[in-house]
Design a protein around this motif. Structure first.
Motif, PDB file in Angstrom:
ATOM      1  N   UNK A   1      54.383 -33.606  -8.260  1.00  0.00           N
ATOM      2  CA  UNK A   1      55.705 -34.359  -8.978  1.00  0.00           C
ATOM      3  C   UNK A   1      56.074 -36.165  -9.312  1.00  0.00           C
ATOM      4  N   UNK A   2      55.428 -36.701  -8.966  1.00  0.00           N
ATOM      5  CA  UNK A   2      55.641 -38.209  -9.566  1.00  0.00           C
ATOM      6  C   UNK A   2      55.012 -38.422 -11.156  1.00  0.00           C
ATOM      7  N   UNK A   3      53.720 -37.948 -11.376  1.00  0.00           N
ATOM      8  CA  UNK A   3      54.006 -37.880 -12.565  1.00  0.00           C
ATOM      9  C   UNK A   3      53.869 -37.303 -13.741  1.00  0.00           C
ATOM     10  N   UNK A   4      54.681 -35.736 -12.309  1.00  0.00           N
ATOM     11  CA  UNK A   4      56.131 -35.335 -13.577  1.00  0.00           C
ATOM     12  C   UNK A   4      57.439 -36.192 -13.888  1.00  0.00           C
ATOM     13  N   UNK A   5      57.672 -36.994 -13.142  1.00  0.00           N
ATOM     14  CA  UNK A   5      58.960 -37.277 -13.023  1.00  0.00           C
ATOM     15  C   UNK A   5      58.832 -38.373 -14.117  1.00  0.00           C
ATOM     16  N   UNK A   6      57.417 -39.134 -13.785  1.00  0.00           N
ATOM     17  CA  UNK A   6      57.100 -40.096 -14.955  1.00  0.00           C
ATOM     18  C   UNK A   6      57.188 -39.654 -16.537  1.00  0.00           C
ATOM     19  N   UNK A   7      56.316 -38.194 -16.775  1.00  0.00           N
ATOM     20  CA  UNK A   7      56.327 -37.996 -17.557  1.00  0.00           C
ATOM     21  C   UNK A   7      58.046 -37.219 -18.307  1.00  0.00           C
ATOM     22  N   UNK A   8      58.365 -36.540 -17.728  1.00  0.00           N
ATOM     23  CA  UNK A   8      60.089 -36.753 -17.556  1.00  0.00           C
ATOM     24  C   UNK A   8      60.927 -37.020 -18.337  1.00  0.00           C
ATOM     25  N   UNK A   9      61.389 -38.168 -17.308  1.00  0.00           N
ATOM     26  CA  UNK A   9      61.752 -39.061 -16.829  1.00  0.00           C
ATOM     27  C   UNK A   9      61.923 -40.100 -17.608  1.00  0.00           C
ATOM     28  N   UNK A  10      60.831 -41.073 -16.810  1.00  0.00           N
ATOM     29  CA  UNK A  10      60.322 -41.977 -18.157  1.00  0.00           C
ATOM     30  C   UNK A  10      59.442 -42.138 -19.506  1.00  0.00           C
ATOM     31  N   UNK A  11      58.999 -40.876 -19.524  1.00  0.00           N
ATOM     32  CA  UNK A  11      58.643 -41.000 -21.292  1.00  0.00           C
ATOM     33  C   UNK A  11      57.278 -40.892 -21.630  1.00  0.00           C
ATOM     34  N   UNK A  12      56.242 -41.229 -19.732  1.00  0.00           N
ATOM     35  CA  UNK A  12      54.621 -41.899 -19.520  1.00  0.00           C
ATOM     36  C   UNK A  12      54.007 -40.885 -19.185  1.00  0.00           C
ATOM     37  N   UNK A  13      52.670 -40.652 -20.285  1.00  0.00           N
ATOM     38  CA  UNK A  13      52.133 -39.475 -20.466  1.00  0.00           C
ATOM     39  C   UNK A  13      50.586 -40.996 -19.883  1.00  0.00           C
ATOM     40  N   UNK A  14      49.693 -40.360 -18.786  1.00  0.00           N
ATOM     41  CA  UNK A  14      48.157 -40.758 -18.248  1.00  0.00           C
ATOM     42  C   UNK A  14      47.502 -39.528 -19.037  1.00  0.00           C
ATOM     43  N   UNK A  15      46.816 -39.837 -20.194  1.00  0.00           N
ATOM     44  CA  UNK A  15      45.918 -39.161 -20.408  1.00  0.00           C
ATOM     45  C   UNK A  15      44.219 -39.605 -20.464  1.00  0.00           C
ATOM     46  N   UNK A  16      43.149 -38.800 -19.944  1.00  0.00           N
ATOM     47  CA  UNK A  16      41.792 -39.419 -20.502  1.00  0.00           C
ATOM     48  C   UNK A  16      41.507 -39.173 -21.751  1.00  0.00           C
ATOM     49  N   UNK A  17      40.597 -40.194 -22.202  1.00  0.00           N
ATOM     50  CA  UNK A  17      39.963 -40.645 -23.777  1.00  0.00           C
ATOM     51  C   UNK A  17      39.298 -40.140 -23.139  1.00  0.00           C
ATOM     52  N   UNK A  18      38.087 -39.487 -22.608  1.00  0.00           N
ATOM     53  CA  UNK A  18      37.078 -39.978 -22.896  1.00  0.00           C
ATOM     54  C   UNK A  18      36.159 -40.881 -21.457  1.00  0.00           C
ATOM     55  N   UNK A  19      34.738 -41.278 -21.378  1.00  0.00           N
ATOM     56  CA  UNK A  19      34.284 -42.080 -20.250  1.00  0.00           C
ATOM     57  C   UNK A  19      35.136 -43.246 -20.253  1.00  0.00           C
ATOM     58  N   UNK A  20      35.777 -43.921 -19.163  1.00  0.00           N
ATOM     59  CA  UNK A  20      36.406 -45.171 -18.868  1.00  0.00           C
ATOM     60  C   UNK A  20      37.304 -45.138 -20.486  1.00  0.00           C
ATOM     61  N   UNK A  21      38.018 -44.248 -20.741  1.00  0.00           N
ATOM     62  CA  UNK A  21      39.069 -44.466 -22.027  1.00  0.00           C
ATOM     63  C   UNK A  21      39.970 -44.193 -21.310  1.00  0.00           C
ATOM     64  N   UNK A  22      41.274 -44.719 -20.826  1.00  0.00           N
ATOM     65  CA  UNK A  22      42.401 -43.954 -20.943  1.00  0.00           C
ATOM     66  C   UNK A  22      43.773 -44.407 -22.068  1.00  0.00           C
ATOM     67  N   UNK A  23      44.427 -43.524 -22.286  1.00  0.00           N
ATOM     68  CA  UNK A  23      46.001 -43.536 -23.194  1.00  0.00           C
ATOM     69  C   UNK A  23      47.315 -43.659 -22.649  1.00  0.00           C
ATOM     70  N   UNK A  24      47.869 -44.593 -22.581  1.00  0.00           N
ATOM     71  CA  UNK A  24      49.247 -44.422 -21.879  1.00  0.00           C
ATOM     72  C   UNK A  24      50.299 -43.842 -23.280  1.00  0.00           C
TER      73      UNK A  24
END
Length: 301
Positions: free
Chosen positions: A180-203
């Motif tokens: 739910x906290x991640x969903x709140x960040x994505x919906x309200x604050x417009x922040x999405x965190x995704x994996x982009x491969x091995x040891x690589x994170x996209x914000x």
């Protein structure tokens, strides 16, 4: 060469007995008939060298004799070759048999040595058998001790598996709470965190540009090493590396406060959006205002 007209009519043949009407075979009984009246014809008197028919017969007989002699010579040569080949084969067979005899003698010697060696090995094997029996009794004691150790290790592994299961269940419970906290960040604050491969994170941020809240701003961060690094920024070259990104990365690597780094990057994107809006002010005044605004907001970050 001189001759008679009668002898010119004879044909020479090689290897065949010549017969004439005046000389019948010895074993044949002939009946003598009366001699018919001879009708003598005049025979021209001429030299045999000038007689074309005799010359042709003589040449034909010479060719036949030469052919027969050549044929016999070839047969004799072939026979000689066959005899030479047979002699060579006999000599080769003799040589092969001699080699086989020597090989058999050597094999007999080797067999004698091998038999002696086998007898020695049998005696040695009997001695080792007794030694192995003694070691087997000692190993049985060791096997019993190892089985006890294995049972102890299995009990320890079972305890660790139970601990891992509890940790996994705790992780799943924490994940269900974080969702739910991640969903709140994505919906309200417009922040999405995704994996982009091995040891690589996209914000990825939204809700930054007042003119277009769906406009995306993102960056990739490499977490494979103890020192963090930003690999790419979208929009490309939007944030100045020297003035903005490098100071923020230095603070992150020093404090290890990742949450503060995310807030600072969001504020930096908002700052660049404001400066982007001010870019429409022409002349030195516009550039001076942009520098002053960047310096003021940098203090806030």
């Amino acid at each position: 060469m001189l001759g008679t007209p009668r002898s010119a009519g004879r044909r020479l043949t090689f290897g065949v007995a010549a017969t004439t009407p005046s000389r019948p075979p010895m074993m044949t009984v002939t009946t003598i008939h009366p001699i018919p009246t001879l009708s003598l014809k005049p025979v021209p008197s001429r030299w045999y060298a000038d007689d074309d028919e005799f010359t042709d017969l003589r040449a034909s007989d010479r060719n036949a004799v030469d052919y027969t002699v050549s044929l016999m010579r070839n047969r004799a040569s072939d026979r000689l070759h066959q005899l030479a080949s047979t002699l060579a084969e006999v000599e080769e067979e003799k040589k092969r048999l001699d080699d086989a005899c020597r090989s058999l003698k050597e094999a007999a010697k080797d067999m004698t040595v091998a038999l002696k060696k086998e007898r020695d090995e049998v005696d040695e094997a009997r001695e080792k058998e007794a030694e192995v029996a003694q070691r087997g009794r000692a190993l049985k004691v060791q096997v019993d001790a190892i089985k006890a150790d294995v049972a102890e290790m299995e009990s320890k592994l079972a305890a660790r598996r139970a601990l891992k299961l509890k940790q996994r269940e705790a992780y799943q419970r924490q994940t269900s709470k974080n969702a739910p906290e991640l969903s709140f960040f994505e919906d309200k604050l417009g922040l999405k965190i995704r994996g982009r491969g091995r040891d690589m994170v996209q914000l990825k941020f939204t809700n930054i540009d007042p003119g277009n809240y769906n406009r995306p701003f993102s960056f990739d961060i490499d977490v494979s090493k103890p020192t963090y690094a930003v690999s790419s920024i979208t929009p490309a070259s939007f944030l100045p590396q020297t003035e903005v990104v490098q100071p923020l990365l230095a603070t992150l690597n020093k404090t290890r406060d990742f949450y503060a780094f995310i807030r600072s990057m969001r504020a930096a994107f908002k700052l660049e959006v404001r400066l982007e809006k001010m870019a429409f002010t022409p002349g030195p005044e516009g550039e001076r205002e942009k520098d002053m605004e960047r310096a003021r907001l940098s203090k806030e970050i």
